[in-house]
Design a protein around this motif. Structure first.
Motif, PDB file in Angstrom:
ATOM      1  N   ALA A   5       0.837  -1.213   0.000  1.00  0.00           N
ATOM      2  CA  ALA A   5       0.000   0.000   0.000  1.00  0.00           C
ATOM      3  C   ALA A   5       0.866   1.255   0.000  1.00  0.00           C
ATOM      4  CB  ALA A   5      -0.933  -0.006   1.209  1.00  0.00           C
ATOM      5  N   ALA A   6       1.926   1.263   0.801  1.00  0.00           N
ATOM      6  CA  ALA A   6       2.806   2.441   0.853  1.00  0.00           C
ATOM      7  C   ALA A   6       3.492   2.673  -0.488  1.00  0.00           C
ATOM      8  CB  ALA A   6       3.847   2.270   1.960  1.00  0.00           C
ATOM      9  N   ASP A   7       3.966   1.596  -1.121  1.00  0.00           N
ATOM     10  CA  ASP A   7       4.606   1.733  -2.435  1.00  0.00           C
ATOM     11  C   ASP A   7       3.645   2.357  -3.438  1.00  0.00           C
ATOM     12  OD1 ASP A   7       7.041   0.616  -1.640  1.00  0.00           O
ATOM     13  OD2 ASP A   7       6.648  -1.341  -2.553  1.00  0.00           O
ATOM     14  N   LEU A   8       2.457   1.795  -3.536  1.00  0.00           N
ATOM     15  CA  LEU A   8       1.492   2.260  -4.529  1.00  0.00           C
ATOM     16  C   LEU A   8       1.026   3.687  -4.231  1.00  0.00           C
ATOM     17  CD1 LEU A   8      -0.515  -1.051  -4.950  1.00  0.00           C
ATOM     18  CD2 LEU A   8       1.141  -0.078  -6.557  1.00  0.00           C
ATOM     19  N   THR A   9       0.798   4.002  -2.969  1.00  0.00           N
ATOM     20  CA  THR A   9       0.388   5.355  -2.590  1.00  0.00           C
ATOM     21  C   THR A   9       1.475   6.359  -2.921  1.00  0.00           C
ATOM     22  OG1 THR A   9      -1.040   4.493  -0.836  1.00  0.00           O
ATOM     23  CG2 THR A   9      -0.368   6.807  -0.665  1.00  0.00           C
ATOM     24  N   ARG A  10       2.727   6.000  -2.627  1.00  0.00           N
ATOM     25  CA  ARG A  10       3.856   6.904  -2.878  1.00  0.00           C
ATOM     26  C   ARG A  10       4.013   7.218  -4.372  1.00  0.00           C
ATOM     27  NH1 ARG A  10       6.752   4.426   0.187  1.00  0.00           N
ATOM     28  NH2 ARG A  10       7.712   2.974  -1.253  1.00  0.00           N
ATOM     29  N   SER A  11       3.528   6.336  -5.239  1.00  0.00           N
ATOM     30  CA  SER A  11       3.616   6.595  -6.681  1.00  0.00           C
ATOM     31  C   SER A  11       2.759   7.789  -7.096  1.00  0.00           C
ATOM     32  CB  SER A  11       3.182   5.357  -7.481  1.00  0.00           C
ATOM     33  OG  SER A  11       1.763   5.233  -7.470  1.00  0.00           O
ATOM     34  N   GLY A  12       1.760   8.106  -6.288  1.00  0.00           N
ATOM     35  CA  GLY A  12       0.862   9.209  -6.606  1.00  0.00           C
ATOM     36  C   GLY A  12      -0.269   8.830  -7.553  1.00  0.00           C
ATOM     37  N   LEU A  13      -0.295   7.582  -7.998  1.00  0.00           N
ATOM     38  CA  LEU A  13      -1.313   7.152  -8.955  1.00  0.00           C
ATOM     39  C   LEU A  13      -2.426   6.312  -8.334  1.00  0.00           C
ATOM     40  CD1 LEU A  13       1.010   6.125 -11.930  1.00  0.00           C
ATOM     41  CD2 LEU A  13      -0.256   8.259 -11.631  1.00  0.00           C
ATOM     42  N   PHE A  14      -2.251   5.955  -7.063  1.00  0.00           N
ATOM     43  CA  PHE A  14      -3.205   5.053  -6.426  1.00  0.00           C
ATOM     44  C   PHE A  14      -3.723   5.655  -5.132  1.00  0.00           C
ATOM     45  CE2 PHE A  14      -0.449   2.516  -9.045  1.00  0.00           C
ATOM     46  CZ  PHE A  14      -1.309   1.630  -9.663  1.00  0.00           C
ATOM     47  N   ARG A  15      -4.964   5.303  -4.825  1.00  0.00           N
ATOM     48  CA  ARG A  15      -5.609   5.689  -3.572  1.00  0.00           C
ATOM     49  C   ARG A  15      -6.122   4.402  -2.932  1.00  0.00           C
ATOM     50  NH1 ARG A  15     -10.812   5.931  -2.649  1.00  0.00           N
ATOM     51  NH2 ARG A  15     -11.320   5.910  -4.856  1.00  0.00           N
ATOM     52  N   MET A  16      -5.756   4.195  -1.680  1.00  0.00           N
ATOM     53  CA  MET A  16      -6.216   3.006  -0.979  1.00  0.00           C
ATOM     54  C   MET A  16      -7.666   3.212  -0.545  1.00  0.00           C
ATOM     55  SD  MET A  16      -3.673   1.013  -1.217  1.00  0.00           S
ATOM     56  CE  MET A  16      -2.931   1.844  -2.627  1.00  0.00           C
ATOM     57  N   VAL A  17      -8.429   2.149  -0.577  1.00  0.00           N
ATOM     58  CA  VAL A  17      -9.842   2.188  -0.222  1.00  0.00           C
ATOM     59  C   VAL A  17     -10.000   1.626   1.184  1.00  0.00           C
ATOM     60  CG1 VAL A  17     -12.109   1.226  -0.799  1.00  0.00           C
ATOM     61  CG2 VAL A  17     -10.571   1.962  -2.623  1.00  0.00           C
ATOM     62  N   ASP A  18     -10.800   2.291   1.989  1.00  0.00           N
ATOM     63  CA  ASP A  18     -11.059   1.845   3.354  1.00  0.00           C
ATOM     64  C   ASP A  18     -11.808   0.514   3.321  1.00  0.00           C
ATOM     65  OD1 ASP A  18     -11.444   1.652   6.089  1.00  0.00           O
ATOM     66  OD2 ASP A  18     -13.004   3.190   6.156  1.00  0.00           O
ATOM     67  N   THR A  19     -11.292  -0.474   4.043  1.00  0.00           N
ATOM     68  CA  THR A  19     -11.901  -1.809   4.044  1.00  0.00           C
ATOM     69  C   THR A  19     -12.792  -2.037   5.256  1.00  0.00           C
ATOM     70  OG1 THR A  19     -10.022  -2.802   5.193  1.00  0.00           O
ATOM     71  CG2 THR A  19      -9.940  -2.769   2.778  1.00  0.00           C
ATOM     72  N   ALA A  20     -12.903  -1.050   6.124  1.00  0.00           N
ATOM     73  CA  ALA A  20     -13.712  -1.210   7.332  1.00  0.00           C
ATOM     74  C   ALA A  20     -15.153  -1.562   6.967  1.00  0.00           C
ATOM     75  CB  ALA A  20     -13.680   0.064   8.170  1.00  0.00           C
ATOM     76  N   GLY A  21     -15.685  -2.534   7.658  1.00  0.00           N
ATOM     77  CA  GLY A  21     -17.076  -2.922   7.442  1.00  0.00           C
ATOM     78  C   GLY A  21     -17.274  -4.011   6.410  1.00  0.00           C
ATOM     79  N   ILE A  22     -16.246  -4.351   5.663  1.00  0.00           N
ATOM     80  CA  ILE A  22     -16.386  -5.449   4.695  1.00  0.00           C
ATOM     81  C   ILE A  22     -15.908  -6.723   5.376  1.00  0.00           C
ATOM     82  CG2 ILE A  22     -15.626  -6.403   2.503  1.00  0.00           C
ATOM     83  CD1 ILE A  22     -15.463  -3.621   1.389  1.00  0.00           C
ATOM     84  N   GLN A  23     -16.872  -7.575   5.670  1.00  0.00           N
ATOM     85  CA  GLN A  23     -16.563  -8.837   6.354  1.00  0.00           C
ATOM     86  C   GLN A  23     -17.227  -9.981   5.612  1.00  0.00           C
ATOM     87  OE1 GLN A  23     -14.420  -9.233   8.796  1.00  0.00           O
ATOM     88  NE2 GLN A  23     -14.050  -7.032   8.962  1.00  0.00           N
ATOM     89  N   PRO A  24     -16.569 -11.081   5.458  1.00  0.00           N
ATOM     90  CA  PRO A  24     -15.156 -11.277   5.750  1.00  0.00           C
ATOM     91  C   PRO A  24     -14.291 -10.669   4.632  1.00  0.00           C
ATOM     92  CG  PRO A  24     -16.030 -13.283   4.801  1.00  0.00           C
ATOM     93  CD  PRO A  24     -17.192 -12.305   4.925  1.00  0.00           C
ATOM     94  N   GLN A  25     -13.046 -10.361   4.973  1.00  0.00           N
ATOM     95  CA  GLN A  25     -12.115  -9.881   3.955  1.00  0.00           C
ATOM     96  C   GLN A  25     -11.854 -11.040   2.982  1.00  0.00           C
ATOM     97  OE1 GLN A  25     -10.588  -6.759   3.618  1.00  0.00           O
ATOM     98  NE2 GLN A  25     -12.068  -6.108   5.152  1.00  0.00           N
ATOM     99  N   PRO A  26     -11.970 -10.809   1.681  1.00  0.00           N
ATOM    100  CA  PRO A  26     -11.784 -11.913   0.724  1.00  0.00           C
ATOM    101  C   PRO A  26     -10.308 -12.320   0.590  1.00  0.00           C
ATOM    102  CG  PRO A  26     -12.172  -9.859  -0.438  1.00  0.00           C
ATOM    103  CD  PRO A  26     -12.335  -9.561   1.026  1.00  0.00           C
ATOM    104  N   HIS A  27     -10.096 -13.617   0.466  1.00  0.00           N
ATOM    105  CA  HIS A  27      -8.757 -14.163   0.232  1.00  0.00           C
ATOM    106  C   HIS A  27      -8.723 -14.995  -1.047  1.00  0.00           C
ATOM    107  CE1 HIS A  27      -7.276 -12.840   4.117  1.00  0.00           C
ATOM    108  NE2 HIS A  27      -8.414 -13.252   4.626  1.00  0.00           N
ATOM    109  N   ASP A  28      -9.895 -15.219  -1.607  1.00  0.00           N
ATOM    110  CA  ASP A  28     -10.043 -16.048  -2.802  1.00  0.00           C
ATOM    111  C   ASP A  28     -11.047 -15.350  -3.720  1.00  0.00           C
ATOM    112  OD1 ASP A  28     -11.615 -18.648  -4.121  1.00  0.00           O
ATOM    113  OD2 ASP A  28      -9.455 -18.937  -3.821  1.00  0.00           O
ATOM    114  N   PRO A  29     -10.892 -15.490  -5.048  1.00  0.00           N
ATOM    115  CA  PRO A  29     -11.829 -14.807  -5.963  1.00  0.00           C
ATOM    116  C   PRO A  29     -13.302 -15.119  -5.705  1.00  0.00           C
ATOM    117  CG  PRO A  29      -9.950 -15.624  -7.193  1.00  0.00           C
ATOM    118  CD  PRO A  29      -9.818 -16.166  -5.785  1.00  0.00           C
ATOM    119  N   ALA A  30     -13.608 -16.326  -5.287  1.00  0.00           N
ATOM    120  CA  ALA A  30     -15.005 -16.700  -5.038  1.00  0.00           C
ATOM    121  C   ALA A  30     -15.594 -15.934  -3.857  1.00  0.00           C
ATOM    122  CB  ALA A  30     -15.108 -18.208  -4.793  1.00  0.00           C
TER     123      ALA A  30
END
Length: 173
Positions: A5-30
């Protein structure tokens, strides 16, 4: 994930999205519920995880998902030793950057620079994010213009150790 996240944010081209409230966090495409991510204006999503193996190595896997098209853009897995965690995070950020921008990422590269403290000059090398700085050379005379060899194993620099500018080549091995 913090390094990526820090790498991508530092590039200036990406914005991280808040994940709070999304349960469960996905680990698999399904497990990805695309409407959850679309409602947060996410265009891409990185999912994955790490598993410690009995031999002490770590299996790292990730997938880059296109939230708009609801498909996978990239996916890799690496088996690493714990000392390679930072380097692997930088590699993952490079893959994400390249897949989403079309340009090669530079997060797993290193930087060379000069630090001057009082009358002391140090040629230092660090990860692209500045982490893990190591002094390659220290001198009381000025050091300028560090430049990497094409294979990244040597640094050329100009030193005034003999009271005149001389180009030196330092092996990093």
């Amino acid at each position: 994930s913090g390094i990526i996240a820090a790498d991508l944010t530092r590039s200036g081209l990406f914005r991280m999205v808040d994940t709070a409230g999304i349960q469960p966090q996905p680990h698999d495409p399904a497990e990805v519920r695309y409407p959850d991510w679309q409602s947060r204006n996410a265009e891409a999503l990185v999912i994955g995880g790490m598993t410690l193996r009995p031999d002490g190595k770590i299996d790292v896997r990730f997938r880059l998902m296109d939230v708009v098209k609801q498909n996978q853009l990239a996916g890799f897995s690496y088996t690493i030793v714990p000392a390679q965690l930072r380097a692997t995070a930088h590699k993952i950020a490079d893959v994400i950057y390249e897949k989403l921008t079309g340009d090669v990422g530079v997060f797993s590269t290193r930087i060379a620079y000069i630090v001057k403290s009082g009358s002391r000059y140090e040629l230092q090398v660090a990860d692209a994010d500045g982490y893990g700085a190591q002094t390659v050379l220290a001198s009381n005379e000025p050091i300028i213009s560090p430049s990497w060899s094409p294979d990244g194993t040597k640094l050329a620099y100009v030193s005034f150790e003999r009271k005149k500018p001389i180009i030196y080549i330092q092996s990093l091995a």
